[in-house]
Design a protein around this motif. Structure first.
Motif, PDB file in Angstrom:
ATOM      1  N   MET B  27     -34.119  36.603 -13.349  1.00  0.00           N
ATOM      2  CA  MET B  27     -32.692  36.668 -13.035  1.00  0.00           C
ATOM      3  C   MET B  27     -31.848  36.343 -14.270  1.00  0.00           C
ATOM      4  SD  MET B  27     -30.703  35.085  -9.776  1.00  0.00           S
ATOM      5  CE  MET B  27     -28.937  35.234  -9.558  1.00  0.00           C
ATOM      6  N   ALA B  28     -32.280  35.356 -15.045  1.00  0.00           N
ATOM      7  CA  ALA B  28     -31.525  34.999 -16.257  1.00  0.00           C
ATOM      8  C   ALA B  28     -31.500  36.176 -17.234  1.00  0.00           C
ATOM      9  CB  ALA B  28     -32.138  33.767 -16.913  1.00  0.00           C
ATOM     10  N   VAL B  31     -28.958  38.613 -15.846  1.00  0.00           N
ATOM     11  CA  VAL B  31     -27.583  38.088 -15.867  1.00  0.00           C
ATOM     12  C   VAL B  31     -27.045  38.017 -17.291  1.00  0.00           C
ATOM     13  CG1 VAL B  31     -26.286  35.942 -15.513  1.00  0.00           C
ATOM     14  CG2 VAL B  31     -27.742  36.823 -13.692  1.00  0.00           C
ATOM     15  N   MET B  32     -27.903  37.704 -18.249  1.00  0.00           N
ATOM     16  CA  MET B  32     -27.446  37.502 -19.636  1.00  0.00           C
ATOM     17  C   MET B  32     -27.529  38.780 -20.462  1.00  0.00           C
ATOM     18  SD  MET B  32     -29.157  33.723 -20.037  1.00  0.00           S
ATOM     19  CE  MET B  32     -28.349  33.083 -21.475  1.00  0.00           C
ATOM     20  N   ILE B  73     -22.650  41.073  -9.879  1.00  0.00           N
ATOM     21  CA  ILE B  73     -21.565  40.083  -9.790  1.00  0.00           C
ATOM     22  C   ILE B  73     -21.850  38.931 -10.754  1.00  0.00           C
ATOM     23  CG2 ILE B  73     -20.420  38.382  -8.291  1.00  0.00           C
ATOM     24  CD1 ILE B  73     -21.040  40.294  -5.925  1.00  0.00           C
ATOM     25  N   TYR B  74     -23.097  38.466 -10.769  1.00  0.00           N
ATOM     26  CA  TYR B  74     -23.465  37.357 -11.651  1.00  0.00           C
ATOM     27  C   TYR B  74     -23.477  37.785 -13.111  1.00  0.00           C
ATOM     28  CZ  TYR B  74     -24.578  34.581  -7.561  1.00  0.00           C
ATOM     29  OH  TYR B  74     -24.487  33.876  -6.390  1.00  0.00           O
ATOM     30  N   ARG B  76     -21.576  40.044 -14.507  1.00  0.00           N
ATOM     31  CA  ARG B  76     -20.180  40.092 -14.968  1.00  0.00           C
ATOM     32  C   ARG B  76     -19.623  38.677 -15.144  1.00  0.00           C
ATOM     33  NH1 ARG B  76     -18.773  44.642 -10.736  1.00  0.00           N
ATOM     34  NH2 ARG B  76     -19.046  46.502 -12.023  1.00  0.00           N
ATOM     35  N   GLN B  77     -19.871  37.811 -14.175  1.00  0.00           N
ATOM     36  CA  GLN B  77     -19.337  36.448 -14.251  1.00  0.00           C
ATOM     37  C   GLN B  77     -19.817  35.742 -15.515  1.00  0.00           C
ATOM     38  OE1 GLN B  77     -16.851  36.753 -11.797  1.00  0.00           O
ATOM     39  NE2 GLN B  77     -17.269  34.582 -11.612  1.00  0.00           N
ATOM     40  N   TYR B  78     -21.105  35.965 -15.847  1.00  0.00           N
ATOM     41  CA  TYR B  78     -21.661  35.330 -17.046  1.00  0.00           C
ATOM     42  C   TYR B  78     -20.884  35.762 -18.280  1.00  0.00           C
ATOM     43  CZ  TYR B  78     -24.645  34.548 -21.070  1.00  0.00           C
ATOM     44  OH  TYR B  78     -25.102  34.186 -22.321  1.00  0.00           O
ATOM     45  N   ARG B  81     -17.299  34.568 -18.532  1.00  0.00           N
ATOM     46  CA  ARG B  81     -17.202  33.144 -18.831  1.00  0.00           C
ATOM     47  C   ARG B  81     -17.474  32.867 -20.316  1.00  0.00           C
ATOM     48  NH1 ARG B  81     -20.085  31.705 -15.154  1.00  0.00           N
ATOM     49  NH2 ARG B  81     -18.485  31.036 -13.716  1.00  0.00           N
ATOM     50  N   PRO B 114     -27.690  32.825 -27.336  1.00  0.00           N
ATOM     51  CA  PRO B 114     -27.175  32.364 -26.046  1.00  0.00           C
ATOM     52  C   PRO B 114     -27.029  30.851 -26.077  1.00  0.00           C
ATOM     53  CG  PRO B 114     -29.493  32.946 -25.869  1.00  0.00           C
ATOM     54  CD  PRO B 114     -29.058  33.375 -27.239  1.00  0.00           C
ATOM     55  N   SER B 115     -26.220  30.329 -25.187  1.00  0.00           N
ATOM     56  CA  SER B 115     -25.980  28.893 -25.172  1.00  0.00           C
ATOM     57  C   SER B 115     -27.287  28.123 -25.022  1.00  0.00           C
ATOM     58  CB  SER B 115     -25.048  28.548 -24.012  1.00  0.00           C
ATOM     59  OG  SER B 115     -24.927  27.141 -23.903  1.00  0.00           O
ATOM     60  N   LEU B 120     -20.222  24.162 -22.833  1.00  0.00           N
ATOM     61  CA  LEU B 120     -19.691  25.337 -23.527  1.00  0.00           C
ATOM     62  C   LEU B 120     -19.011  24.953 -24.838  1.00  0.00           C
ATOM     63  CD1 LEU B 120     -18.200  27.350 -20.542  1.00  0.00           C
ATOM     64  CD2 LEU B 120     -19.891  28.204 -22.162  1.00  0.00           C
TER      65      LEU B 120
END
Lengths: 286, 307
Positions: B27-28, B31-32, B73-74, B76-78, B81, B114-115, B120
């Motif tokens: 999933m990561a 999402v990323m 959705i996730y 895009r949110q990532y 942000r 990536p972080s 943040l």
């Protein structure tokens, strides 16, 4: 006695989230506010203005810490530096309890900075319980886990979200930060009855309640914290108070933040649900 | 009957198809992964698999959204942000390279870095070095862009880094050539190609930058392009420091800059002063006076601490 062991038996009333646009108002007008919730990560720095501002707030107000990156459900171990800084902040604020989310958000050292949902599996229960216990033991204060809003459900889930939450808090022996807006958002996104969730949550473990607004899109609802609380969420809140009794309540407003007075007035609407209940308790006690 | 009486206390033996670690890694990765230019989720994963198939392998659809759409959705949110966080911390760099180039630069940087932090606040820690190594992302004004990235990261550090007890005047007076010193952690030393400090101050003022909980923050990040005046290149040595909780930029001479850098790298005071005057045109006869002036300033600002 009001409160329970998961909120250190505190009767905090109704608070709001401490946000930068309100600093000037707070310091110049010194408004009466029951308490402020701070985002822990915003003050986990070494020095400078954030901590100086926090110290000024602590001189006048009660503060409770709320975190956004502990990721109780992540499979990889928490960053020791994170835990150390969090404990230092706990000592500074003397927060009576501390909350973070029942979610995951980092893996193998990479952070998404999002509150990602967990599959409701027994494996996830075990992992999460282990981490909640570890954090609670390390911090030496009550920890409450918050139910998150979610937009995805997993094919591998083995139970409902409220069953998952119950398993985690019972086994970890921790509290719940019950977010009734998140219940509503997830209920709409996952097509369940939000009252089923509110009626199932272990009421004796609810340390705090969150209320907030959200944004409705064509096919889903996003938890944006940028609107007033809608009536269906107030109804869930009323039912939660009915089940849990008077509980420290916090309004979250994180985007398009209106004036302090507007946010505070929205939060204080919660009192109409808390006060009748308190009156009834007093009457019953007599 | 208690509210949770219907929850089994014994885990069933059947396990989910994908274990938790595998699910989180999968999933990561999705999402990323950067969005398409239309801000949609990419149809293929970094390893070439169909994102639709990957999403369906662990996400359930509902009556309105497919598994792909729910994962999107996730995704895009990532990106909203992390791109928003970088834009907040680097408004002057954004103004120099332009909005669209800044977005592309940010996506490329975050894909590579990536972080790795719970906060943040640290998202841009590697950006100055990354920008320096990637002129293809900055256009004609590469060296100015590098200056901006260095200055803006120095601001983040100076804003909330640790503060040690500074040396007292009496202790400073007693220093010897073999004395070991430490600089305040919040003091940042930045060598620039351009007099970019004035420009950063002006751009931050226009962006209504305010000090914030997260280190730096703004009111709404404006989508409008900010005009940047032409600057003539000129070497500038800068101390970015903190006084009464506010960040200031103080120009210093090269010799003072080199001396402070040598102190920070662990040289004893005598060695640091020798390093400071390497290549200096300041006559030997005037150097002692200069050093006295520096120590006066350092004492006033509280920059030096016990080693």
């Amino acid at each position: 006695m009001s409160g329970n062991r998961f909120n250190a038996f505190q009767d905090h009333g109704v608070g709001i989230g401490l946000r930068i646009p309100h600093y000037e108002h707070i310091f110049s007008r010194k408004p009466v506010v029951d308490w402020f919730e701070i985002i822990s990560e915003n003050y986990m720095c070494d020095a400078g203005r954030p901590l100086a501002t926090l110290d000024r707030i602590l001189e006048q107000y009660r503060v409770v810490q709320h975190g956004v990156s502990m990721y109780f459900g992540s499979v990889t171990a928490p960053d020791p530096e994170h835990l150390k800084r969090l404990k230092n902040l706990v000592r500074r604020t003397k927060t009576p309890w501390l909350s973070d989310h029942l979610c995951w958000g980092s893996v193998d050292g990479a952070y998404t900075h999002d509150l990602l949902p967990l599959p409701y599996t027994w494996e996830a229960v075990e992992r999460t319980v282990e981490r909640v216990r570890m954090v609670q033991d390390y911090l030496e204060i009550p920890v409450a886990v918050e139910n998150v809003s979610s937009y995805a459900a997993f094919t591998g889930s083995e139970m409902t979200e409220w069953e998952f939450l119950t398993e985690v808090v019972e086994r970890a022996d921790c509290g719940i930060l019950f977010d009734v807006n998140n219940v509503y958002v997830s209920a709409m996104n996952h097509e369940f009855n939000p009252l089923d969730y509110v009626n199932a949550v272990p009421a004796d473990r609810v340390a705090q309640i969150h209320i907030a607004g959200h944004s409705k899109y064509e096919k889903y609802i996003l938890d944006t914290h940028d609107h007033p609380v809608i009536d269906p969420v107030w109804q869930l809140y009323a039912r939660a108070i009915e089940r849990c009794g008077p509980t420290p309540t916090l309004l979250e407003w994180d985007d398009h933040i209106p004036s302090f007075d507007e946010v505070h007035a929205e939060a204080k609407k919660a009192q109409r649900f808390l006060q009748p209940h308190a009156t009834e308790l007093v009457r019953a006690a007599k | 009957m208690s509210a949770h009486a219907n929850v089994s206390t014994t885990p069933p033996t059947n396990r989910s198809l994908m274990d938790l670690a595998a699910l989180q890694r999968e999933m990561a990765a999705a999402v990323m992964q950067p969005l398409t230019p239309d801000e949609n989720m990419r149809p293929t994963m970094p390893d070439g698999r169909s994102t639709t198939a990957v999403a369906a392998s662990f996400i359930a659809p509902n009556t309105r959204l497919t598994a792909f759409e729910r994962l999107e959705i996730y995704n895009r949110q990532y990106w909203y942000r992390v791109l928003g966080a970088l834009a907040e911390d680097f408004p002057a760099l954004r103004a120099v390279v332009g909005n669209s180039k800044f977005d592309a630069l940010s996506i490329a940087y975050l894909a590579e870095h990536p972080s790795r932090s719970f906060t943040l606040r640290n998202l841009g820690s590697k950006l100055p070095a990354w920008v320096a190594a990637h002129p293809e992302h900055t256009g004609r004004r590469h060296r100015l862009a590098v200056d901006m990235a260095k200055l803006e990261w120095a601001f983040v550090e100076a804003f909330d880094a640790a503060e040690l007890a500074p040396l007292t005047q009496r202790k400073i007076a007693a220093l010897q050539g073999d004395s070991l010193l430490t600089l305040q952690p919040y003091l940042q030393l930045v060598a620039l190609h351009y007099p970019a400090d004035d420009l950063v101050i002006e751009l931050h003022r226009r962006e209504k930058r305010q000090t914030s909980e997260a280190g730096v923050a703004h009111e709404e990040v404006s989508g409008a392009q900010t005009a940047v005046p032409r600057l003539r290149p000129r070497p500038i040595w800068l101390a970015v420091h903190r006084v009464d909780l506010s960040v200031y930029y103080r120009r210093i001479v090269r010799e003072e800059f080199q001396t402070l850098e040598a102190i920070r790298s662990g040289s004893a005071l005598g060695e640091a002063l020798d390093a400071g005057f390497i290549g200096s045109r300041i006559p030997e006869s005037k150097r002692a006076d200069r050093v006295r002036e520096w120590f006066g300033d350092w004492a006033e600002f509280g920059w030096i601490c016990a080693g």
